[in-house]
Design a protein around this motif. Structure first.
Motif, PDB file in Angstrom:
ATOM      1  N   UNK A 202       0.860  -1.176   0.000  1.00 56.80           N
ATOM      2  CA  UNK A 202       0.000   0.000   0.000  1.00 56.80           C
ATOM      3  C   UNK A 202       0.899   1.229   0.000  1.00 56.80           C
ATOM      4  N   UNK A 203       0.701   2.118  -0.950  1.00 60.93           N
ATOM      5  CA  UNK A 203       1.584   3.292  -1.046  1.00 60.93           C
ATOM      6  C   UNK A 203       0.806   4.498  -1.555  1.00 60.93           C
ATOM      7  N   UNK A 204       1.298   5.678  -1.215  1.00 64.59           N
ATOM      8  CA  UNK A 204       0.697   6.929  -1.677  1.00 64.59           C
ATOM      9  C   UNK A 204       1.801   7.905  -2.036  1.00 64.59           C
ATOM     10  N   UNK A 205       1.640   8.560  -3.186  1.00 63.40           N
ATOM     11  CA  UNK A 205       2.665   9.456  -3.713  1.00 63.40           C
ATOM     12  C   UNK A 205       2.037  10.768  -4.171  1.00 63.40           C
ATOM     13  N   UNK A 206       2.873  11.770  -4.336  1.00 63.10           N
ATOM     14  CA  UNK A 206       2.420  13.067  -4.846  1.00 63.10           C
ATOM     15  C   UNK A 206       2.110  12.945  -6.337  1.00 63.10           C
ATOM     16  N   UNK A 221       9.825   9.839  -4.945  1.00 61.29           N
ATOM     17  CA  UNK A 221      11.089   9.738  -4.222  1.00 61.29           C
ATOM     18  C   UNK A 221      11.091  10.604  -2.961  1.00 61.29           C
ATOM     19  N   UNK A 222      11.833  10.149  -1.970  1.00 63.04           N
ATOM     20  CA  UNK A 222      12.048  10.949  -0.764  1.00 63.04           C
ATOM     21  C   UNK A 222      10.756  11.372  -0.087  1.00 63.04           C
ATOM     22  N   UNK A 223      10.631  12.678   0.201  1.00 56.44           N
ATOM     23  CA  UNK A 223       9.461  13.210   0.895  1.00 56.44           C
ATOM     24  C   UNK A 223       8.197  13.139   0.051  1.00 56.44           C
ATOM     25  N   UNK A 224       8.335  12.840  -1.233  1.00 55.35           N
ATOM     26  CA  UNK A 224       7.164  12.744  -2.105  1.00 55.35           C
ATOM     27  C   UNK A 224       6.474  11.383  -1.970  1.00 55.35           C
ATOM     28  N   UNK A 225       7.128  10.434  -1.320  1.00 55.19           N
ATOM     29  CA  UNK A 225       6.462   9.183  -0.957  1.00 55.19           C
ATOM     30  C   UNK A 225       5.768   9.416   0.373  1.00 55.19           C
ATOM     31  N   UNK A 226       4.465   9.557   0.326  1.00 55.27           N
ATOM     32  CA  UNK A 226       3.699   9.979   1.487  1.00 55.27           C
ATOM     33  C   UNK A 226       3.364   8.836   2.426  1.00 55.27           C
ATOM     34  N   UNK A 227       3.196   7.631   1.879  1.00 58.12           N
ATOM     35  CA  UNK A 227       2.804   6.484   2.699  1.00 58.12           C
ATOM     36  C   UNK A 227       3.317   5.216   2.051  1.00 58.12           C
ATOM     37  N   UNK A 228       3.789   4.285   2.883  1.00 56.84           N
ATOM     38  CA  UNK A 228       4.246   2.979   2.387  1.00 56.84           C
ATOM     39  C   UNK A 228       4.042   1.970   3.502  1.00 56.84           C
ATOM     40  N   UNK A 229       3.225   0.957   3.215  1.00 60.54           N
ATOM     41  CA  UNK A 229       2.925  -0.045   4.234  1.00 60.54           C
ATOM     42  C   UNK A 229       2.826  -1.419   3.579  1.00 60.54           C
TER      43      UNK A 229
END
Length: 345
Positions: A202-206, A221-229
């Motif tokens: 499960x992931x969320x990106x800008x 990348x980096x801070x633009x990856x908002x969620x990763x589970x």
């Protein structure tokens, strides 16, 4: 601009409609079966028999999983074998395996040309694999944002594949970069990806949606990856906390991304065809689109910029299947951040 803006948003769905679609999709899944591999059997028809479920067809993804478990390359291994020989070989290997798998099966979706008498084998995963259901993700999303904020969002793309779901969500309020005759209008948002079959976490990106061509850009990348589970048991409260944390940093990520888009418009590149080839080599499976991306790039500007290359990638991505589209749009995001080497003019 207002007329064009409305026409774009008319193609997008609101939260309630998407949630209903997701609940309908999840209702197609059968209860998981955890059983010894030796209880499975392959048929000469290319299907499998799962105890208490019946005959099921394999998706491209579950066939790849099965090949990995059996230690073979499917097409190469069975290239010269008859259907009967292939089934016999698979069953022989099943009988010698002592592993236990979790078998995820479902009914066929309306969009699939499958006999109603057959089920679908969605996944062959570890017994400990616990998917985070899409409906739970949507509920935590709604709780994190609230009804007022949700009403301002539109689900620009909702795509299901045999291995994942993709949700591209944008705010209805447009923003502008550039000035004078070089203004560009964007919608700011995020992209959710999830998989019930072990393909991806499960992931969320800008996410940025360009108004002019409806091109979507993913920055992962980096801070633009908002969620990763990863998929393992998680309490609703923990999932909501992760979702709240994701949205707490999204405004700053949008601002940074728009700044990178502005800068990309001034960086000219050298050798369009060679540059496209170098960029596409970064991601397996994308080289097949070299000609399409190059053609789009060369038609956009006599002296193309990094911005033009990003738009060529995201424009081409609209024509391909969801999982590869994700990779193409993510590659464009890597370019935006300067994480892919490109020869500049």
């Amino acid at each position: 601009m207002n007329i064009r803006t409305l026409s774009v948003l008319d193609e997008a769905e609101a939260f309630p409609a998407v949630f209903e679609r997701i609940e309908t999709e999840e209702a197609s899944w059968n209860p998981d079966a955890v059983l010894p591999v030796c209880e499975l059997s392959a048929t000469p028809r290319g299907t499998m028999i799962v105890p208490d479920v019946g005959e099921v067809v394999l998706t491209d993804w579950s066939r790849r999983q099965l090949a990995t478990h059996l230690g073979i390359r499917w097409n190469k291994w069975f290239q010269k074998a008859s259907a009967e020989e292939a089934a016999e070989e698979i069953n022989r290997r099943f009988s010698r395996m002592d592993q236990v798998w979790k078998i995820r099966t479902r009914k066929a979706f309306p969009t699939e040309s499958i006999s109603p008498k057959l089920g679908v084998l969605g996944a062959l995963v570890s017994p400990t694999y616990t998917p985070i259901d899409n409906s739970r993700v949507m509920l935590s999303l709604g709780s994190a944002l609230g009804n007022s904020r949700l009403s301002q969002l539109r689900f620009w793309k909702v795509a299901f594949s045999d291995r994942s779901i993709h949700l591209s969500v944008v705010d209805r309020k447009p923003v502008t970069i550039g000035s004078g005759t070089t203004k560009e209008v964007y919608f700011l948002g995020f992209h959710l990806r999830n998989s019930p079959v072990g393909f991806a976490a499960l992931s969320m990106y800008v996410y940025f949606l360009r108004l002019a061509c409806s091109n979507g850009l993913l920055v992962c990348e980096g801070d633009f990856r908002l969620l990763y589970r990863t998929h393992r048991p998680v309490e609703d409260g923990v999932l909501l906390e992760r979702m709240n944390r994701a949205f707490s940093g999204i405004e700053n990520a949008w601002k940074q991304g728009l700044g990178f888009l502005e800068a990309a418009r001034t960086h000219r590149i050298n050798g369009a065809s060679e540059t496209v080839a170098e960029v596409l080599r970064q991601t397996p499976g994308l080289m097949a689109y070299r000609r399409a991306v190059t053609s789009e790039l060369m038609s956009s500007n006599v002296f193309p910029t990094m911005y033009d290359l990003i738009q060529a990638l995201t424009h081409t991505a609209k024509q391909i299947r969801p999982d590869l589209r994700f990779e193409m749009e993510r590659l464009a995001g890597k370019l935006l951040l300067g994480n892919v080497p490109v020869r500049e003019a």
